[in-house]
Design an enzyme around this catalytic site. Structure first.
Site, mmCIF file in Angstrom:
data_model
loop_
_atom_site.group_PDB
_atom_site.id
_atom_site.type_symbol
_atom_site.label_atom_id
_atom_site.label_comp_id
_atom_site.label_asym_id
_atom_site.label_seq_id
_atom_site.Cartn_x
_atom_site.Cartn_y
_atom_site.Cartn_z
ATOM 1 N N GLU A 193 -9.154 -7.003 4.270
ATOM 2 C CA GLU A 193 -10.562 -6.783 4.582
ATOM 3 C C GLU A 193 -11.511 -7.705 3.816
ATOM 4 O O GLU A 193 -12.701 -7.780 4.130
ATOM 5 C CB GLU A 193 -10.929 -5.318 4.319
ATOM 6 C CG GLU A 193 -10.280 -4.372 5.334
ATOM 7 C CD GLU A 193 -10.595 -2.906 5.088
ATOM 8 O OE1 GLU A 193 -11.051 -2.584 3.982
ATOM 9 O OE2 GLU A 193 -10.387 -2.097 6.004
ATOM 10 N N GLU A 251 11.870 -0.695 -2.078
ATOM 11 C CA GLU A 251 11.154 -0.554 -3.348
ATOM 12 C C GLU A 251 12.101 -0.575 -4.541
ATOM 13 O O GLU A 251 11.662 -0.751 -5.684
ATOM 14 C CB GLU A 251 10.334 0.732 -3.369
ATOM 15 C CG GLU A 251 11.132 2.011 -3.415
ATOM 16 C CD GLU A 251 10.210 3.224 -3.530
ATOM 17 O OE1 GLU A 251 10.240 3.883 -4.588
ATOM 18 O OE2 GLU A 251 9.472 3.502 -2.570
#
Length: 269
Positions: free
Chosen positions: A81, A112
């Protein structure tokens, strides 16, 4: 591990399946109310991290967010953004998620837990001493993130973190940690809830403050935003009308000609 993992503690509520929709809403909302106060307590840590980021970006460095699952997605979201909102290069703020872009939409098994891939992902982006790397992990125990920050530290790269567990491995490895203790989740262990909300709030504070301090906002307006749709063209046009007191159509012509509110105002004669 010698720390209390509050993100895994039992919920303060039980028998959720017996609650009505209204009871669920009210109880979740009551827990959410605690988040802003927890973030407030971390303000001094956030300030330190922001100042480090601004210093690095002013000399041409970049900001990296790293995480897995919800934490990784929130980092990718915030990074994605920045260009449309503030008109910065897409490589100024980079979001990395364990498992790669596939993991944005779908969980990637064991991603992960790979304690080598995080550093490899950073090397693929040619990470250097001018950059800042922020690890995001509610638990503070994600190997993908912790090992990456350890390697950054060894190579003279500034590191920060956003975690919900005090004295967690991530808290200890980050040079500039931000720890927001939100307590147990409404659904035990579901750290996409309060922990995720806290992470989003901190990321909003970091990226917005950094961009303001870098001069990407004038007054309170996004004068460098990308004109990617009609709504934003209209918003930009109105900014110009307000700033230099000209009619809407003339302002729109200037905006489309010069490509940003800032450039349109600076080139108006």
């Amino acid at each position: 591990m010698d720390f209390t993992k509050t993100t895994e503690q039992d919920s303060l509520y039980n028998h959720l399946e017996n609650m009505s929709a209204l009871e669920l809403i009210q109880n979740i909302n009551n827990e959410d109310k605690k988040v802003a106060f927890a973030v407030e307590k971390a303000t001094p840590q956030i300030e330190v991290l922001i100042n480090v980021i601004v210093e690095k970006l002013k000399i041409g460095g970049r900001l990296f967010y790293m995480g897995a699952g919800t934490s990784g997605r929130l980092g990718v979201l915030d990074a994605s953004e920045c260009p449309p909102t503030f008109g910065v290069d897409e490589n100024m703020v980079i979001g990395l998620i364990a498992g790669g872009d596939t993991a944005i939409r779908k969980a990637v098994e064991n991603a992960e837990d790979n304690d080598m891939q995080g550093w490899i992902d950073l090397l693929n982006h040619h990470v250097c001493k001018k950059d800042v790397v922020i690890g995001i992990a509610a638990s503070g125990t994600t190997p993908y993130v912790i090992a990456a920050l350890e390697n950054c530290n060894k190579n003279g790269i500034a590191t920060g973190c956003i975690t919900m567990n005090l004295e967690s491995p991530l808290h200890k490895v980050a040079q500039h940690p931000v720890v927001v203790t939100v307590g147990p989740e409404f659904v035990t262990g579901s750290s996409r809830m309060k922990a995720g909300t806290a992470q989003k709030m901190v990321l909003n504070i970091i990226s917005t403050s950094v961009m303001v301090l870098l001069g990407k906002v004038k007054g309170n307006k996004m004068v460098d935003m990308q004109l990617s749709n009609d709504k934003l063209v209209d918003r930009g046009t109105k900014m110009i009308v307000e700033e230099i007191n000209i009619d809407y159509n003339t302002a729109k012509e200037l905006l489309l000609k010069y490509g940003s509110v800032r450039n349109a105002i600076n080139n108006y004669k």
